[in-house]
Design an enzyme around this catalytic site. Structure first.
Site, PDB file in Angstrom:
ATOM      1  N   LYS A 235      -1.983 -12.336  10.401  1.00  0.00           N
ATOM      2  CA  LYS A 235      -1.630 -11.796   9.075  1.00  0.00           C
ATOM      3  C   LYS A 235      -2.592 -12.296   8.001  1.00  0.00           C
ATOM      4  O   LYS A 235      -3.138 -11.521   7.202  1.00  0.00           O
ATOM      5  CB  LYS A 235      -0.204 -12.199   8.717  1.00  0.00           C
ATOM      6  CG  LYS A 235       0.181 -11.912   7.280  1.00  0.00           C
ATOM      7  CD  LYS A 235       0.228 -10.434   6.946  1.00  0.00           C
ATOM      8  CE  LYS A 235       0.462 -10.254   5.462  1.00  0.00           C
ATOM      9  NZ  LYS A 235       0.603  -8.846   5.069  1.00  0.00           N
ATOM     10  N   CYS A 289      -1.062  -9.636  -2.205  1.00  0.00           N
ATOM     11  CA  CYS A 289      -1.471 -10.058  -0.849  1.00  0.00           C
ATOM     12  C   CYS A 289      -2.905 -10.579  -0.803  1.00  0.00           C
ATOM     13  O   CYS A 289      -3.153 -11.722  -0.444  1.00  0.00           O
ATOM     14  CB  CYS A 289      -1.404  -8.867   0.099  1.00  0.00           C
ATOM     15  SG  CYS A 289       0.177  -8.184   0.365  1.00  0.00           S
TER      16      CYS A 289
HETATM   17  N1  SAJ Z   1      -9.836  -2.948  -3.637  1.00  0.00           N
HETATM   18  C1  SAJ Z   1     -11.203  -2.844  -3.896  1.00  0.00           C
HETATM   19  N2  SAJ Z   1     -12.002  -2.228  -2.988  1.00  0.00           N
HETATM   20  C2  SAJ Z   1     -11.504  -1.726  -1.809  1.00  0.00           C
HETATM   21  C3  SAJ Z   1     -10.119  -1.857  -1.552  1.00  0.00           C
HETATM   22  C4  SAJ Z   1      -9.303  -2.462  -2.483  1.00  0.00           C
HETATM   23  O1  SAJ Z   1     -11.676  -3.271  -4.943  1.00  0.00           O
HETATM   24  O2  SAJ Z   1     -12.275  -1.163  -1.027  1.00  0.00           O
HETATM   25  C5  SAJ Z   1      -8.989  -3.632  -4.606  1.00  0.00           C
HETATM   26  C6  SAJ Z   1      -7.891  -2.748  -5.165  1.00  0.00           C
HETATM   27  O3  SAJ Z   1      -8.310  -2.095  -6.342  1.00  0.00           O
HETATM   28  C7  SAJ Z   1      -6.781  -3.763  -5.456  1.00  0.00           C
HETATM   29  C8  SAJ Z   1      -6.985  -4.834  -4.402  1.00  0.00           C
HETATM   30  O4  SAJ Z   1      -8.324  -4.684  -3.920  1.00  0.00           O
HETATM   31  O5  SAJ Z   1      -6.941  -4.332  -6.740  1.00  0.00           O
HETATM   32  C9  SAJ Z   1      -6.010  -4.750  -3.225  1.00  0.00           C
HETATM   33  O6  SAJ Z   1      -6.041  -3.411  -2.774  1.00  0.00           O
HETATM   34  P1  SAJ Z   1      -5.428  -3.029  -1.283  1.00  0.00           P
HETATM   35  O7  SAJ Z   1      -5.800  -1.620  -1.017  1.00  0.00           O
HETATM   36  O8  SAJ Z   1      -5.832  -4.059  -0.311  1.00  0.00           O
HETATM   37  O9  SAJ Z   1      -3.850  -3.022  -1.515  1.00  0.00           O
HETATM   38  P2  SAJ Z   1      -2.781  -4.189  -1.274  1.00  0.00           P
HETATM   39  O10 SAJ Z   1      -3.095  -5.407  -2.053  1.00  0.00           O
HETATM   40  O11 SAJ Z   1      -1.448  -3.572  -1.492  1.00  0.00           O
HETATM   41  O12 SAJ Z   1      -2.966  -4.575   0.260  1.00  0.00           O
HETATM   42  C10 SAJ Z   1      -2.042  -4.151   1.203  1.00  0.00           C
HETATM   43  C11 SAJ Z   1      -2.178  -5.097   2.338  1.00  0.00           C
HETATM   44  N3  SAJ Z   1      -1.091  -4.847   3.222  1.00  0.00           N
HETATM   45  C12 SAJ Z   1      -0.364  -5.916   3.615  1.00  0.00           C
HETATM   46  O13 SAJ Z   1      -0.606  -7.050   3.285  1.00  0.00           O
HETATM   47  C13 SAJ Z   1       0.766  -5.586   4.499  1.00  0.00           C
HETATM   48  C14 SAJ Z   1      -3.490  -4.914   3.073  1.00  0.00           C
HETATM   49  O14 SAJ Z   1      -3.450  -5.658   4.299  1.00  0.00           O
HETATM   50  C15 SAJ Z   1      -3.727  -3.475   3.406  1.00  0.00           C
HETATM   51  O15 SAJ Z   1      -5.030  -3.343   3.981  1.00  0.00           O
HETATM   52  C16 SAJ Z   1      -3.662  -2.646   2.137  1.00  0.00           C
HETATM   53  O16 SAJ Z   1      -2.334  -2.820   1.578  1.00  0.00           O
HETATM   54  C17 SAJ Z   1      -3.873  -1.179   2.428  1.00  0.00           C
HETATM   55  O17 SAJ Z   1      -4.486  -0.542   1.567  1.00  0.00           O
HETATM   56  O18 SAJ Z   1      -3.409  -0.717   3.451  1.00  0.00           O
END
Ligand code: SAJ
Length: 459
Positions: A235, A289
């Protein structure tokens, strides 16, 4: 079948009896902690036919949920209706009393495991309290599963010893214990429960086996059975992996600004190369996360192990909101506007596009940075409570428009109209939301994070 001896797990088939009761949905479950994770899994388990006792210590939250009212934002599809249904059906009951878990065959612990802002050290007080309260009331022969994301080694060093010492029971002969870190995502809480594969770590093979029976009732995807340490590592690693990937994209964005190139064009072509999947650069990394889990991953590693990449990636991602602020300052200065005399409209306060969740919002860091340098900042976000004023109210008289979140609503902004309301037409795009050509046609001086051209207004 001979009735199992309730005294120990060694009774003839007690473990199989528990597994069968889970299989048949006749087991009673308890979920300790009704936050994003706990409330979602409690509702989902009730929907699958289990009797679920939700234990929530916050008085207001406990009362709200007990009445069938969802405390989570409306943007969680179906969660509010499901909660109301399950409360109405009497399948989900909610209490503040930890002693209620004594009635449960299976107890899930889903409390928050934050890290300190300054030291990045895990703050496991809530977990300790929850585990202690479970240990004081749990029944012999029950299964305890920790769903919280925890530093590797926490089951070994904290959870199992606390359960055994407080209950006087043994984790190998008297009860089952394991962990199954959540994989929910705001906006997709119930969907992820149904579609995400799960990793069940067991303190003993039987604990993993029985835990897997429960999670196979939740997800249509795979359920992998491992030891606790592996589950803890999976995780925290999967989120550290994502953070490092994002940091790489952000560093390439900074390089492209220096080279006067376009990181989006570079990324598109890089990702045509087999086995490449460069993430998106952006104005920062928020949420509950990704900014936290990398610190949990490295928390218990011994001091002789070099840990360099993961903290560096965190520093790169944490620096992005300030980098957006520097671009704003540079662009305004080029237009004769010192930051200290400027009015800046920040569009987007959620941490993620089309989300109303603003936890660890990169925009909050940008606003602090700008205001510390004397700028006047107004904030707009159509989905975040308190920020949903009309956009024209936020941009009128502004000297700079800063797009921090790629909300769908921002992809159709009438830039000509917005520009007409502003004092100075400058635009900084932190997520490549607007079309540069459209920005120029609307007479904006436009900068996009990761694109190394300052485009003067046409004409
Ligand atoms: N972000 C970027 N660039 C990217 C992807 C994300 O700058 O390429 C930024 C987003 O804007 C945000 C942050 O990172 O501010 C997090 O984005 P995220 O897409 O990772 O969303 P989260 O934080 O909700 O992450 C969750 C996580 N899921 C769990 O912990 C169960 C992560 O493991 C998943 O990969 C993600 O959701 C997902 O998008 O599936």
């Amino acid at each position: 079948m001979v009735a199992p001896d309730p005294a120990t797990l060694e009774g003839p088939g007690l473990i199989d009896v528990l597994a069968e009761r889970i299989q048949r949905r006749t087991a009673t479950l308890s979920v300790v902690g009704l936050g994003y994770v706990g409330l979602t899994v409690a509702c989902a388990l009730a929907e699958r036919g289990f009797d679920v006792i939700g234990i929530e210590t916050d008085p207001a939250r406990s009362l709200q949920i007990a009445r069938g009212t969802c405390p989570l934002p409306e943007s969680e599809p179906r969660l509010a209706e499901l909660l109301a249904e399950q409360i109405q059906a009497g399948r989900l009951t909610v209490t503040r009393d930890p002693a209620s878990c004594a009635a449960a065959d299976v107890i899930l612990v889903a409390v928050q495991t934050p890290v300190a802002d300054d030291t990045h050290l895990p703050a496991l007080g809530a977990l300790r309290t929850a585990v202690f309260s479970v240990a004081r009331h749990m029944r012999r022969g029950s299964l305890i599963i920790v769903e919280s994301t925890i530093p590797p080694g926490t089951m070994r060093d904290l959870v199992v010893p606390l359960l055994e010492e407080t209950s006087g029971l043994s984790a190998t002969t008297d009860f089952l214990v394991g962990c199954c870190p959540e994989r929910v995502m705001p906006g997709r809480l119930l969907a992820n429960l149904r579609t995400c594969s799960r990793v069940v770590g067991g303190w003993t093979p039987d604990a993993a086996r029985v835990g897997a029976v429960l999670y196979r009732a939740l997800t249509a995807s795979s359920v992998d059975v491992v030891d606790c340490l592996t589950a803890e590592l999976v995780k925290t690693t999967e989120n550290a992996y994502r953070d490092v990937q994002i940091a790489f994209a952000n560093e390439v964005a900074l390089l492209c600004e220096s080279y006067r190139a376009d990181v989006y064009a570079v990324r598109e072509l890089v990702n045509k190369s087999p086995g490449r999947s460069m993430h998106l650069p952006g104005a920062g990394v928020g949420g509950h996360c990704i900014p936290k889990d990398p610190w949990l991953l490295v928390a218990n590693v011994d001091e002789t192990t070099p840990v360099r990449l993961i903290p560096t990636a965190r520093a790169v991602n944490d620096s992005m909101p300030r980098h957006v602020g520097e671009i704003v300052a540079e662009l305004l200065s080029a237009h004769g506007r010192p930051l200290a005399e400027s009015w800046i409209a920040v569009l987007g306060y959620a941490y993620l596009e089309d989300s109303d969740d603003s936890r660890n919002s990169p925009s909050a860091e940008l606003v602090r940075w700008l205001e510390q340098r004397g700028a006047h900042v107004s904030i707009h976000d159509p989905l975040v409570t308190g920020c949903e004023r009309k956009v024209e109210r936020v941009v009128v008289g502004a000297d700079c428009l800063v797009l921090m979140v790629a909300h769908s609503a921002y992809r159709s902004l009438d830039l000509e109209w917005i520009g007409s309301l502003m004092r100075t037409r400058t635009l900084v795009d932190g997520r490549r939301v607007v079309d540069p050509a459209q920005a120029e046609t609307s007479q904006f001086a436009y900068r996009c994070l990761g694109v190394g051209r300052t485009r003067a207004p046409l004409g």
